[in-house]
Enzyme design. Structure first.
Site, PDB file in Angstrom:
ATOM      1  N   THR A  21       0.828  -1.223   0.000  1.00 28.45           N
ATOM      2  CA  THR A  21       0.000   0.000   0.000  1.00 28.45           C
ATOM      3  C   THR A  21       0.854   1.262   0.000  1.00 28.45           C
ATOM      4  O   THR A  21       0.464   2.278  -0.563  1.00 28.45           O
ATOM      5  CB  THR A  21      -0.923  -0.004   1.249  1.00 28.45           C
ATOM      6  OG1 THR A  21      -1.794  -1.115   1.120  1.00 28.45           O
ATOM      7  CG2 THR A  21      -1.745   1.255   1.355  1.00 28.45           C
ATOM      8  N   THR A  96       1.613  -4.591   4.228  1.00 26.44           N
ATOM      9  CA  THR A  96       1.418  -4.953   5.636  1.00 26.44           C
ATOM     10  C   THR A  96       0.886  -6.379   5.839  1.00 26.44           C
ATOM     11  O   THR A  96       1.064  -6.950   6.916  1.00 26.44           O
ATOM     12  CB  THR A  96       0.429  -3.979   6.324  1.00 26.44           C
ATOM     13  OG1 THR A  96      -0.791  -3.968   5.576  1.00 26.44           O
ATOM     14  CG2 THR A  96       0.987  -2.585   6.414  1.00 26.44           C
ATOM     15  N   ASP A  97       0.229  -6.927   4.794  1.00 25.79           N
ATOM     16  CA  ASP A  97      -0.459  -8.215   5.009  1.00 25.79           C
ATOM     17  C   ASP A  97       0.489  -9.355   5.379  1.00 25.79           C
ATOM     18  O   ASP A  97       0.160 -10.187   6.228  1.00 25.79           O
ATOM     19  CB  ASP A  97      -1.264  -8.613   3.754  1.00 25.79           C
ATOM     20  CG  ASP A  97      -2.464  -7.705   3.528  1.00 25.79           C
ATOM     21  OD1 ASP A  97      -2.810  -6.918   4.428  1.00 25.79           O
ATOM     22  OD2 ASP A  97      -3.061  -7.777   2.437  1.00 25.79           O
TER      23      ASP A  97
HETATM   24  N1  ASP Z   1      -2.896  -5.398   0.912  1.00 25.61           N
HETATM   25  C1  ASP Z   1      -1.755  -4.570   1.130  1.00 25.61           C
HETATM   26  C2  ASP Z   1      -0.483  -5.374   1.024  1.00 25.61           C
HETATM   27  O1  ASP Z   1      -0.149  -6.094   1.938  1.00 25.61           O
HETATM   28  C3  ASP Z   1      -1.854  -3.961   2.468  1.00 25.61           C
HETATM   29  C4  ASP Z   1      -0.748  -2.992   2.823  1.00 25.61           C
HETATM   30  O2  ASP Z   1       0.289  -2.896   2.272  1.00 25.61           O
HETATM   31  O3  ASP Z   1      -0.984  -2.285   3.806  1.00 25.61           O
HETATM   32  O4  ASP Z   1       0.181  -5.288   0.047  1.00 25.61           O
END
Ligand code: ASP
Length: 334
Positions: A21, A96-97
Site C-alpha cells: 500500500t 502490511t499483510d
Molecule cells: N494489501 C496490502 C499489502 O499487503 C496492504 C498494505 O500494504 O498495507 O500489500
C-alpha cells in the site's frame, strides 16, 4: 561498514522496496500498485539530513503475492547488502499483510551486524492522513542507530519499534495495527529521537546456513469440530511437517488428536501452537485431545509462536536439512 556513524556524520541507509500500500495509488476499481516504477517517495521531509539513502528495487507487488520463495530471495538480498559493508543500516518497505512473515524469516536467518528495519503503510499516498512517509522516516532513523542491530530485525510503524519475532498485524485498517501482544514494543521514535526501552533476552535463530525453504509444510487451524479432515489431507498430500493451531492451552477435539497420531505415524513432524494470540501451549490437559495427549502421540508443543511464523521456521528447518531431533532442540526454548 559496521561501525557506528560518528556524531554529526552521515549514515548510509539502503531502502529495499517490495511494493504494498505504501506504493499504491487508486485506479478505477480501487487501490493497486502504481505503474511508476520508482513510486517510493523518499525525498524531502522523509529523509532526515543526517541520512543518505540508496533506493534498491526488489519487487513491486502487493504483499499477498510475496511467496515464501520470494521471502527467501529477499533474505539472501539483505544478506548480500549487509556483507557489502556499504551501509549503516537497511530499511525494507513491504505490504502490511505478510510483512510479519518476511520480517520473521529475515530475523531467524540474518546474523545482523547492522540494523534491518521493516516498514509499511496502512494508508496509500492518496488517502487523508497518509502514514507511509512518517513510517519511512521513523524506519530510517531507527536503521541509522547502530545499537538497533542487537534487537534482531525490527518493524517500525506508527512511531513504535517492534521485534519481528513478536509483531503482528492486529487491525485490518487502523494505522496503529502493528502490535506485539503480550510483549509490547521495544521502543519508540519520538520526533528525531529513537528511544530503545528494552532488548529481547534471546531470539530463535537458524544454525548458520544458506537459507532454503521446503514448501511441504501445512498449517491447520482448529475450531469446534474442525481440523481432523484437514490434517489427514495435508499428510496425504505429502506434507513433511504440519503446524496445528490448537485451542486454548494446546488442546484439540478427540478426532483431531487421532489425525495428529495418523500424521506422526506417517513421519510428519507435527508442531502445536494456539489460536489464542497471547500465551504458551503446554501439556497440562490429559484428556483425549489435551496437550499432554498430543505430546504422548508425538507432537511437539511449540510455546507461544504464531502458527504462520512457526510454519516458516519449519519450512526453513526442513529446507536446510535439520532432522526431527534438531527441530525439537530448536523449538525447546519457545
Ligand atoms: N494489501 C496490502 C499489502 O499487503 C496492504 C498494505 O500494504 O498495507 O500489500
Amino acid at each position: 561498514m559496521h561501525a557506528n556513524p560518528q556524531n554529526g556524520s552521515i549514515a548510509n541507509i539502503a531502502i529495499v522496496s517490495t511494493g504494498g500500500t505504501i506504493e499504491m495509488l487508486p485506479d478505477r476499481g480501487g487501490l493497486d500498485i502504481s505503474g511508476h516504477h520508482d513510486s517510493l517517495h523518499i525525498q524531502g521531509d522523509v529523509t532526515p539530513p543526517s541520512i543518505d539513502v540508496e533506493h534498491i528495487r526488489f519487487c513491486n507487488v502487493p504483499s499477498p503475492s510475496i511467496s515464501p520463495e520470494m521471502m527467501t530471495q529477499l533474505c539472501l538480498k539483505l544478506e548480500e547488502l549487509i556483507s557489502s559493508g556499504r551501509y549503516h543500516g537497511i530499511v525494507v518497505t513491504h505490504g502490511t499483510d505478510t510483512l510479519e512473515e518476511s520480517a520473521f524469516l529475515a530475523d531467524i536467518y540474518l546474523r545482523g551486524t547492522i540494523p534491518v528495519v521493516f516498514t509499511a503503510a496502512m494508508r496509500s499516498q492518496s488517502e487523508m492522513g497518509v502514514d507511509g512517509p512518517r513510517n519511512v522516516r521513523g524506519a530510517l532513523l531507527t536503521a541509522s542507530k547502530y545499537e538497533v542491530h542487537k534487537l534482531g530485525v525490527t518493524v517500525v510503524l506508527n512511531d513504535e519499534i517492534h521485534s519481528a519475532s513478536r509483531v503482528t498485524k492486529t487491525y485490518t485498517s487502523n494505522v496503529s495495527s502493528f502490535k506485539s501482544p503480550g510483549y509490547g514494543p521495544l521502543g519508540f521514535v519520538d520526533q528525531d529521537r529513537v528511544m530503545i526501552q528494552r532488548k529481547p533476552m534471546w531470539r530463535i535463530q537458524l544454525p548458520k546456513c544458506r537459507l532454503k525453504l521446503d514448501q511441504r509444510v501445512g498449517l491447520v487451524r482448529t475450531a469446534a469440530g474442525l481440523g481432523a479432515r484437514e490434517i489427514r489431507y495435508c499428510v496425504d498430500c505429502g506434507d513433511k511437517a504440519l503446524v496445528v493451531e490448537a485451542l486454548g492451552r494446546g488442546n484439540v477435539p478427540p478426532d483431531v488428536a487421532e489425525a495428529v497420531q495418523y500424521a506422526v505415524e506417517r513421519g510428519t513432524v507435527v508442531c502445536v501452537t494456539s489460536r489464542c494470540y497471547i500465551g504458551r501451549v503446554l501439556g497440562v490437559y490429559n484428556y483425549p485431545g489435551g496437550g499432554a495427549d498430543l505430546e504422548r502421540k508425538g507432537a511437539i508443543l511449540a510455546g507461544d509462536m504464531q502458527g504462520h511464523k512457526l510454519r516458516l521456521l519449519l519450512m526453513a528447518s526442513l529446507g536446510i536439512g535439520l532432522n526431527m531431533k534438531n527441530i525439537r532442540k530448536l523449538l525447546e526454548r519457545l
